[in-house]
Design a protein around this motif. Sequence first.
Motif, short mmCIF file in Angstrom:
data_model
loop_
_atom_site.label_atom_id
_atom_site.label_comp_id
_atom_site.label_asym_id
_atom_site.label_seq_id
_atom_site.Cartn_x
_atom_site.Cartn_y
_atom_site.Cartn_z
N TRP A 1 23.73 -13.31 -23.32
CA TRP A 1 22.36 -12.86 -23.09
C TRP A 1 22.15 -11.40 -23.47
CZ3 TRP A 1 18.25 -15.84 -22.24
CH2 TRP A 1 18.51 -17.17 -21.92
N ILE B 1 10.46 -12.15 -24.08
CA ILE B 1 10.69 -12.71 -22.74
C ILE B 1 10.06 -11.79 -21.69
CG2 ILE B 1 12.44 -13.33 -21.02
CD1 ILE B 1 14.27 -14.11 -23.37
N LYS C 1 6.47 -12.06 -20.81
CA LYS C 1 6.06 -13.22 -20.02
C LYS C 1 6.20 -12.99 -18.53
CE LYS C 1 7.00 -16.45 -23.76
NZ LYS C 1 5.59 -16.74 -24.07
N LEU C 2 6.71 -11.80 -18.18
CA LEU C 2 6.81 -11.45 -16.77
C LEU C 2 5.53 -10.73 -16.38
CD1 LEU C 2 10.46 -10.12 -16.88
CD2 LEU C 2 9.72 -12.24 -15.82
N ASP D 1 14.60 -27.69 -18.03
CA ASP D 1 15.36 -27.52 -16.80
C ASP D 1 16.83 -27.78 -17.12
OD1 ASP D 1 16.01 -27.01 -14.26
OD2 ASP D 1 15.42 -28.97 -13.46
N LEU E 1 19.69 -22.73 -22.70
CA LEU E 1 18.43 -22.03 -22.98
C LEU E 1 18.63 -20.94 -24.02
CD1 LEU E 1 16.67 -21.54 -19.53
CD2 LEU E 1 15.85 -22.87 -21.47
N ASP F 1 8.66 -20.55 -27.50
CA ASP F 1 7.80 -20.09 -26.42
C ASP F 1 8.17 -20.73 -25.10
OD1 ASP F 1 5.72 -18.19 -26.78
OD2 ASP F 1 4.43 -19.63 -25.72
N CYS G 1 11.49 -19.30 -23.77
CA CYS G 1 11.32 -17.93 -23.25
C CYS G 1 10.58 -17.97 -21.91
CB CYS G 1 10.54 -17.06 -24.24
SG CYS G 1 11.49 -16.61 -25.68
N GLU G 2 9.58 -18.83 -21.85
CA GLU G 2 8.81 -18.99 -20.62
C GLU G 2 9.72 -19.40 -19.46
OE1 GLU G 2 5.20 -18.47 -19.06
OE2 GLU G 2 5.04 -19.06 -21.16
N LYS G 3 10.62 -20.32 -19.77
CA LYS G 3 11.54 -20.82 -18.75
C LYS G 3 12.45 -19.68 -18.26
CE LYS G 3 13.92 -23.61 -16.17
NZ LYS G 3 13.37 -24.22 -14.97
N VAL G 4 12.94 -18.86 -19.18
CA VAL G 4 13.80 -17.73 -18.79
C VAL G 4 13.02 -16.77 -17.88
CG1 VAL G 4 15.14 -15.76 -19.60
CG2 VAL G 4 15.19 -17.89 -20.87
N SER G 5 11.78 -16.50 -18.26
CA SER G 5 11.01 -15.59 -17.42
C SER G 5 10.74 -16.21 -16.06
CB SER G 5 9.71 -15.17 -18.12
OG SER G 5 8.77 -16.20 -18.07
N ILE H 1 12.79 -18.08 -14.47
CA ILE H 1 14.02 -17.92 -13.69
C ILE H 1 14.11 -16.51 -13.11
CG2 ILE H 1 16.55 -17.79 -13.91
CD1 ILE H 1 16.33 -20.07 -15.99
#
Lengths: 246, 164
Positions: free
Chosen positions: A38, A49, A52-53, B91, B97, B114, B117-121, B123
């Motif tokens: 990562w 990323i 998106k927060l 999931d 991911l 997208d 990335c959305e999934k990572v954010s 988390i």
Amino acid sequence: MGAVQSRSVDQSKLPQAQLGIISSDCANLTPYLFTRDWSDLPVDILSIISTKLPILKDVIHFRAICKSWRSAVPLSDPLPRPPWIFMDDECIPRTLAFFSLDSFNYCIDISKIEGMQLVGTTYKHMVVLDEANNSMFLLNPITKKLVPLPPFGKKYPRVHHIGVETIQSEDLVVIRVKLPHESVLLLCRPRDKEWRMVEVPDVNHGHIYYRGMYYINNGSTMVVDIDSSETMSTILPPVDMTCDMR
Amino acid sequence: MITLISSDKRKFHVLEEVANQSLTIRDVIEDRRGRRRADRIILVTNINSKIPEKVIVYWLRHFLMPEEIAHASMSHKKAEKLKKWEAKFFDTDIDTLNDLILAADSLDIPSLFDGACEKVSDILKNRSAEEVGEISKIENEFTHEEEEEEIPSENAWVWRNEFA
């Protein structure tokens, strides 16, 4: 915004701060261990990323994960987040409290600007006036970095905070200085050497700066082009409104 | 039909229309149009060997319901179904991911990129500082100075004010 001062605090009035939110799946973090791979992600992907927060708190946490994540998302130029509302209730000394639409309360340490006046905000920074030295700064509330704005020079030997009003603007720092016989707009970009000065009519109702145009509402709306200081047009209010006003 | 060859030399035969969801592959096919049959073989060796299956599954699901159509005329029920399917698809463990993001980036599959990335954010969202510390298993590489001064001072005001 008022003067920045330290105040004595009644400890009992401090909110019972809870250290951290315990999210429901706290016990089960094992599938989410971010490993070495990562930190090798390209910077542009990391930055996507982070956009998106939605909450600044999460962005700060994001930056704490590792060095490359930290450098991918600089706080010097924070992205638009839900707006913060200033709370005029300083319960902790040398801090400013904000209520944010992301439903967190933020508290910012402002001991660095003690004795200065907060006179307003731009979209990303706070505008601070140091009356003692007659100079202005932009304060990044997160990194606490102060960026000096151009000096006022001889024309305005003493700019008093009461006469200064900052105007929300995306690209420029725009302040309105009200003097006994005139009103001027002072405009600059953070790294400019000096202010640009434009004389403007007095305001009765409301005013706003937007992309090179200054709009003043004195019953009808005047549109002033900042480059030429000329009134480009005057917009009359709708007829039924003028009737009401009479 | 085109053939994708993965890093572990496996072959995947995919309809061109399906693989077209990768803009990179679409461009390659377009460049080679009208040439020999061998040119319908595309190496995807730069993506992790477990990933082609996942990507193809994603393509097939989306091929059945192309996004352009999805937005214009998809019924609410179908949209909900796709959303549920996507939630399940993403999931997955965090390393997958990571691979998906890299694959979607190099193959240029915007919706997959997208979504991952959305999934990572998701988390990372709404975690306490302690939790973030716990899920970050990257070797601590911050210098002593950064750790002692900069990071706590940046974080102090957020931690202190997480009023429920």
